[in-house]
Design an enzyme around this catalytic site. Structure first.
Site, mmCIF file in Angstrom:
data_model
loop_
_atom_site.group_PDB
_atom_site.id
_atom_site.type_symbol
_atom_site.label_atom_id
_atom_site.label_comp_id
_atom_site.label_asym_id
_atom_site.label_seq_id
_atom_site.Cartn_x
_atom_site.Cartn_y
_atom_site.Cartn_z
ATOM 1 N N ASP A 92 43.517 37.243 45.058
ATOM 2 C CA ASP A 92 44.422 36.414 44.408
ATOM 3 C C ASP A 92 45.109 37.594 43.270
ATOM 4 O OD1 ASP A 92 41.791 36.303 42.837
ATOM 5 O OD2 ASP A 92 43.502 34.859 41.638
ATOM 6 N N GLU A 156 40.425 34.274 41.139
ATOM 7 C CA GLU A 156 40.049 34.944 39.747
ATOM 8 C C GLU A 156 41.009 35.015 38.690
ATOM 9 O OE1 GLU A 156 39.206 38.105 36.703
ATOM 10 O OE2 GLU A 156 40.857 38.319 38.230
#
Length: 451
Positions: A92, A156
């Site tokens: 991500d 994250e």
């Protein structure tokens, strides 16, 4: 480095790695599904899963984590009786911010001036490729000498804790003798660095309300309490005159011992405008690695274009607080919320909500794995001794893994050196750093297996 077979293999694989990173960067995998399609993150997760499967990983799985995102897991068996190493990265990314401000499109990997530009190129899709390159080189030169687990996180950057909670619910999944977190970076290009501390973080949303609705500033301004002005007052109370963070009850006096960050170099790295002062006191390393730091990362209020002459009835902000090692993030959250609520002026109604949190982290650099990494870095970066540095950012999973597996050694390396400009416009990765760090990781796995 050219006389090393592992280095030669990785150098030959770099064009393939660039093509793969181009594919991975193309996914707009921001784990904020109010802004970006969930399908983009799911596509990136599937890409990683397919890559692991192609490398012979077993038990490859898309893990549905409690925050609604997916992490990717795989296991590559090594020789019988070998140690187990967990390799971490995340797919991500941060939003691209103002896409028009990018020199080239943020989700199209573009080579320019010897670097590869694109959102996630360094943080941390490049980390995924670093792990793949290291493993491919070892497979081509006698085999991978350890059992390898790979976990690639899907949220994250959002700090929503999905993988942390999943790991706590499945504590056997990520057990390992050593964990390599591929989400840090060298202190500067060409200087091999292992990160030994991370600040934690908390995100708090604060809302201030004063009126039932907006009012005409000519008719009511001067007596009617302005919610935006009240919010500005309370946000300003989070800093001292020199810009130091001041949260009531939070101890901010701490020092950093180790690699120092020269002020002029920091000014260049941070691109501070000429004549503008740095904030805070103490060394730069103190300020960015060892002390709390508050940042207002968003405010909801009328934009300048289209604004009307009104007294605002309500306003809100999102406040980030970086929490240094030695401070509990949950306690820091309570102190920040109490500060915001106590400092709001004029009896305005105020509410706070925690929307993200991660604990700070401190590694043990005296462990055997650090020596194995130092020896590997010395080969990958000839003539350069491995340095120990802090990092102001957060990787919440680190503390979860340290708590779950207290005997495991945890090392943090990666591609996010200052020129990478992670989280900013024109993020990039140095292909030379990708090459050298992949060599270092491959050598580390071999050194660690022999130790």
């Amino acid at each position: 480095m050219s006389s090393n077979p592992l280095a030669e293999t990785i150098a030959s694989l770099l064009p393939r790695a660039k093509a793969e990173l181009t594919e991975l960067v193309a996914f707009k995998s921001v784990a904020d599904f109010d802004q970006f399609p969930r399908s983009e993150s799911e596509g990136a997760a599937l890409w990683v899963a397919d890559a692991l499967t192609a490398e012979g990983f077993q038990d490859v799985a898309l893990l549905d984590t409690p925050d609604g995102t997916q992490s990717v897991y795989g296991f590559l068996p090594g020789p019988e009786g070998a140690r187990t190493v967990l390799l971490y990265a995340h797919y991500d990314v941060q939003p691209p911010l103002d896409e028009a401000a990018w020199t080239t499109p943020p989700f199209a990997l573009t080579e320019r001036d010897g670097r590869w530009y694109g959102r996630g190129a360094a943080d941390c899709k490049g980390g995924v490729l670093m792990h793949l390159l290291a493993l491919r080189a070892l497979k081509a030169d006698g085999g991978v000498p350890v059992h390898v687990k790979v976990i690639v996180e899907g949220s994250e950057e959002q700090g929503t804790g999905g993988l942390e909670r999943y790991a706590e619910q499945h504590p056997d999944l990520l057990t390992a003798d050593t964990i390599v977190i591929g989400d840090a970076g060298n202190f500067r290009v060409g200087l091999p660095t292992v990160t030994t501390t991370l600040r934690g973080m908390t995100l708090v949303r604060v809302r201030v309300d004063t009126l039932e609705g907006n009012l005409h500033s000519g008719q009511f301004g001067g007596a009617a309490p302005d919610a935006l002005a009240a919010l500005i007052r309370v946000l300003d109370s989070l800093r001292a005159e020199d810009g130091s963070t001041t949260v009531d009850g939070l101890d901010g006096v701490s020092g950093w011992e180790g690699l120092q960050y020269e002020e002029e170099q920091f000014r260049k790295d941070a691109k501070v405008l000429e004549g503008v002062e740095l904030i805070g006191s103490g060394t730069v390393a103190d300020r960015i690695w060892a002390r709390p730091a508050v940042t207002v990362i968003g405010i909801d209020c009328p934009p300048v274009v289209g604004a009307t002459p009104s007294v605002q009835a309500g306003a809100r902000a999102l406040v980030s607080l970086r929490v240094p090692p030695g401070v509990d993030a949950a306690e820091a959250t309570k102190l920040l919320q109490a500060h915001l609520e106590a400092r709001t002026p004029w009896g305005a109604r105020v509410s706070t909500e925690q929307v993200g949190q991660g604990q700070p982290f401190r590694a043990d650099p005296t462990s055997p794995a650090y020596q194995a990494m130092a020896d590997a870095m010395a080969v990958a970066y000839p003539g350069r001794e491995m340095q120990y540095a802090g990092q102001g950012g957060s990787i919440p999973l680190c503390n979860t893994l340290a708590a779950l597996y207290p005997e495991a050694e945890i090392l943090l390396i990666g591609l996010s050196e200052p020129e990478a400009q992670i989280h900013a416009v024109d993020e990039s990765v140095s292909p030379r750093e990708l090459e050298r760090l992949s060599v270092a990781e491959a050598l580390f796995l071999r050194n660690y297996a022999a130790g």
